[in-house]
Design a protein around this motif. Sequence first.
Motif, PDB file in Angstrom:
ATOM      1  N   VAL A  33     -14.473 -11.286  -3.528  1.00  0.00           N
ATOM      2  CA  VAL A  33     -13.702 -10.626  -4.577  1.00  0.00           C
ATOM      3  C   VAL A  33     -12.475 -10.019  -3.893  1.00  0.00           C
ATOM      4  N   THR A  34     -11.291 -10.355  -4.403  1.00  0.00           N
ATOM      5  CA  THR A  34     -10.032  -9.827  -3.878  1.00  0.00           C
ATOM      6  C   THR A  34      -9.497  -8.834  -4.909  1.00  0.00           C
ATOM      7  N   PHE A  35      -9.193  -7.630  -4.471  1.00  0.00           N
ATOM      8  CA  PHE A  35      -8.812  -6.579  -5.411  1.00  0.00           C
ATOM      9  C   PHE A  35      -7.819  -5.611  -4.767  1.00  0.00           C
ATOM     10  N   TYR A  36      -7.279  -4.727  -5.587  1.00  0.00           N
ATOM     11  CA  TYR A  36      -6.512  -3.582  -5.104  1.00  0.00           C
ATOM     12  C   TYR A  36      -6.604  -2.468  -6.130  1.00  0.00           C
ATOM     13  N   ILE A  37      -6.321  -1.272  -5.685  1.00  0.00           N
ATOM     14  CA  ILE A  37      -6.275  -0.115  -6.583  1.00  0.00           C
ATOM     15  C   ILE A  37      -4.811   0.107  -6.939  1.00  0.00           C
ATOM     16  N   ASP A  38      -4.507   0.042  -8.226  1.00  0.00           N
ATOM     17  CA  ASP A  38      -3.125   0.189  -8.704  1.00  0.00           C
ATOM     18  C   ASP A  38      -2.595   1.580  -8.332  1.00  0.00           C
ATOM     19  N   PRO A  39      -1.422   1.635  -7.682  1.00  0.00           N
ATOM     20  CA  PRO A  39      -0.831   2.933  -7.334  1.00  0.00           C
ATOM     21  C   PRO A  39      -0.597   3.846  -8.540  1.00  0.00           C
ATOM     22  N   ALA A  40      -0.578   3.287  -9.752  1.00  0.00           N
ATOM     23  CA  ALA A  40      -0.395   4.110 -10.961  1.00  0.00           C
ATOM     24  C   ALA A  40      -1.538   5.115 -11.120  1.00  0.00           C
ATOM     25  N   ILE A  41      -2.640   4.916 -10.410  1.00  0.00           N
ATOM     26  CA  ILE A  41      -3.747   5.875 -10.468  1.00  0.00           C
ATOM     27  C   ILE A  41      -3.287   7.261 -10.008  1.00  0.00           C
ATOM     28  N   LEU A  42      -2.299   7.290  -9.126  1.00  0.00           N
ATOM     29  CA  LEU A  42      -1.799   8.566  -8.599  1.00  0.00           C
ATOM     30  C   LEU A  42      -0.991   9.352  -9.626  1.00  0.00           C
ATOM     31  N   ASP A  43      -0.537   8.664 -10.704  1.00  0.00           N
ATOM     32  CA  ASP A  43       0.233   9.327 -11.757  1.00  0.00           C
ATOM     33  C   ASP A  43      -0.639   9.783 -12.926  1.00  0.00           C
ATOM     34  N   ASP A  44      -1.903   9.410 -12.917  1.00  0.00           N
ATOM     35  CA  ASP A  44      -2.825   9.772 -13.987  1.00  0.00           C
ATOM     36  C   ASP A  44      -3.456  11.118 -13.644  1.00  0.00           C
ATOM     37  N   PRO A  45      -3.246  12.149 -14.483  1.00  0.00           N
ATOM     38  CA  PRO A  45      -3.759  13.481 -14.157  1.00  0.00           C
ATOM     39  C   PRO A  45      -5.275  13.550 -13.988  1.00  0.00           C
ATOM     40  N   PRO A  48       0.820  -1.217   0.000  1.00  0.00           N
ATOM     41  CA  PRO A  48       0.000   0.000   0.000  1.00  0.00           C
ATOM     42  C   PRO A  48       0.855   1.268   0.000  1.00  0.00           C
ATOM     43  N   VAL A  49       0.297   2.319  -0.581  1.00  0.00           N
ATOM     44  CA  VAL A  49       0.969   3.625  -0.596  1.00  0.00           C
ATOM     45  C   VAL A  49       0.617   4.329   0.710  1.00  0.00           C
ATOM     46  N   PRO A  50       1.608   4.661   1.536  1.00  0.00           N
ATOM     47  CA  PRO A  50       1.310   5.299   2.829  1.00  0.00           C
ATOM     48  C   PRO A  50       0.525   6.604   2.667  1.00  0.00           C
ATOM     49  N   GLY A  51      -0.536   6.720   3.452  1.00  0.00           N
ATOM     50  CA  GLY A  51      -1.317   7.960   3.489  1.00  0.00           C
ATOM     51  C   GLY A  51      -2.245   8.179   2.310  1.00  0.00           C
ATOM     52  N   LYS A  52      -2.340   7.230   1.391  1.00  0.00           N
ATOM     53  CA  LYS A  52      -3.208   7.398   0.218  1.00  0.00           C
ATOM     54  C   LYS A  52      -4.307   6.339   0.254  1.00  0.00           C
ATOM     55  N   SER A  53      -5.547   6.790   0.239  1.00  0.00           N
ATOM     56  CA  SER A  53      -6.680   5.855   0.257  1.00  0.00           C
ATOM     57  C   SER A  53      -7.781   6.372  -0.662  1.00  0.00           C
ATOM     58  N   ILE A  54      -8.735   5.493  -0.913  1.00  0.00           N
ATOM     59  CA  ILE A  54      -9.847   5.828  -1.788  1.00  0.00           C
ATOM     60  C   ILE A  54     -11.077   5.059  -1.305  1.00  0.00           C
ATOM     61  N   SER A  55     -12.233   5.624  -1.505  1.00  0.00           N
ATOM     62  CA  SER A  55     -13.475   4.964  -1.110  1.00  0.00           C
ATOM     63  C   SER A  55     -13.951   4.074  -2.260  1.00  0.00           C
ATOM     64  N   VAL A 102     -16.369   0.846   1.529  1.00  0.00           N
ATOM     65  CA  VAL A 102     -15.194   0.769   2.394  1.00  0.00           C
ATOM     66  C   VAL A 102     -14.168   1.781   1.906  1.00  0.00           C
ATOM     67  N   THR A 103     -13.302   2.199   2.801  1.00  0.00           N
ATOM     68  CA  THR A 103     -12.168   3.032   2.408  1.00  0.00           C
ATOM     69  C   THR A 103     -10.947   2.131   2.417  1.00  0.00           C
ATOM     70  N   VAL A 104     -10.223   2.105   1.296  1.00  0.00           N
ATOM     71  CA  VAL A 104      -9.100   1.184   1.149  1.00  0.00           C
ATOM     72  C   VAL A 104      -7.819   1.947   0.849  1.00  0.00           C
ATOM     73  N   PRO A 105      -6.679   1.435   1.358  1.00  0.00           N
ATOM     74  CA  PRO A 105      -5.411   2.061   0.990  1.00  0.00           C
ATOM     75  C   PRO A 105      -5.088   1.765  -0.473  1.00  0.00           C
ATOM     76  N   ILE A 106      -4.593   2.724  -1.197  1.00  0.00           N
ATOM     77  CA  ILE A 106      -4.212   2.512  -2.594  1.00  0.00           C
ATOM     78  C   ILE A 106      -3.015   1.560  -2.607  1.00  0.00           C
ATOM     79  N   GLY A 107      -3.134   0.502  -3.397  1.00  0.00           N
ATOM     80  CA  GLY A 107      -2.073  -0.503  -3.500  1.00  0.00           C
ATOM     81  C   GLY A 107      -2.256  -1.695  -2.581  1.00  0.00           C
ATOM     82  N   GLY A 108      -3.034  -1.571  -1.533  1.00  0.00           N
ATOM     83  CA  GLY A 108      -3.191  -2.678  -0.587  1.00  0.00           C
ATOM     84  C   GLY A 108      -4.260  -3.666  -1.031  1.00  0.00           C
ATOM     85  N   LYS A 109      -3.984  -4.963  -0.822  1.00  0.00           N
ATOM     86  CA  LYS A 109      -4.942  -6.010  -1.189  1.00  0.00           C
ATOM     87  C   LYS A 109      -6.148  -5.951  -0.265  1.00  0.00           C
ATOM     88  N   GLN A 110      -7.357  -6.056  -0.866  1.00  0.00           N
ATOM     89  CA  GLN A 110      -8.608  -5.979  -0.122  1.00  0.00           C
ATOM     90  C   GLN A 110      -9.485  -7.179  -0.447  1.00  0.00           C
TER      91      GLN A 110
END
Length: 195
Positions: free
Chosen positions: A150-162, A59-66, A88-96
């Motif tokens: 369902v096991t998922f994560y939000i790819d940290p690359a989302i933070l690089d997309d403007p 997970p990316v520290p301090g970065k989360s998304i609902s 749920v609110t999930v950390p970006i990059g962390g497996k959920q």
Amino acid sequence: MAATSVSNARANRRVGLIAALAAIAMIGVAYASVPLYRLFCQVTGWGGTTQRAVEAPPPVPGKSISVRFDSNTSGGLPWLFRPEKTAVTVPIGGKQLAFYKAVNQSAASVTGTAVFNVSPDEAGKYFMKIECFCFTEQTLKPGESVDMPVTFYIDPAILDDPVARRISEITLSYTFYPVDRSADSGRDAKTSTKG
């Protein structure tokens, strides 16, 4: 005069052959369009199509998304289908891990298949599924109730997309449809009588 009618006949045959080839090509494109579109969506995340992954990054520290969960069933499917939690609110990059519950409310076994979507569309290519009930058909016996993970994560690359980095909430939506087994049994019967 005879030469003109022969050349007209050749021209007519040529036009007929071109029209027949064009019709065959259009039929081929029509049959190939659905799988090609599905492949395009899976590769690019177009239209909110999620991606498949093997493992989640840290997970990316301090970065989360609902993440909000939505569920629907087709009118022909006698199931009650709903998420265990609606958001749920999930950390970006962390497996959920999230669960949906399905209950067959009929007196017969029913097989269903789920289609899914992520909105907003821009988030689709960053929503990575490791495991999902939607990857296979699900059969429920009469009155059976199951938890579907369902096991998922939000790819940290989302933070690089403007555009996508401004997204604060992602909705994961599933719709279950009945699987028509009568078409398969008819096909199997025809095959067995020929063999």
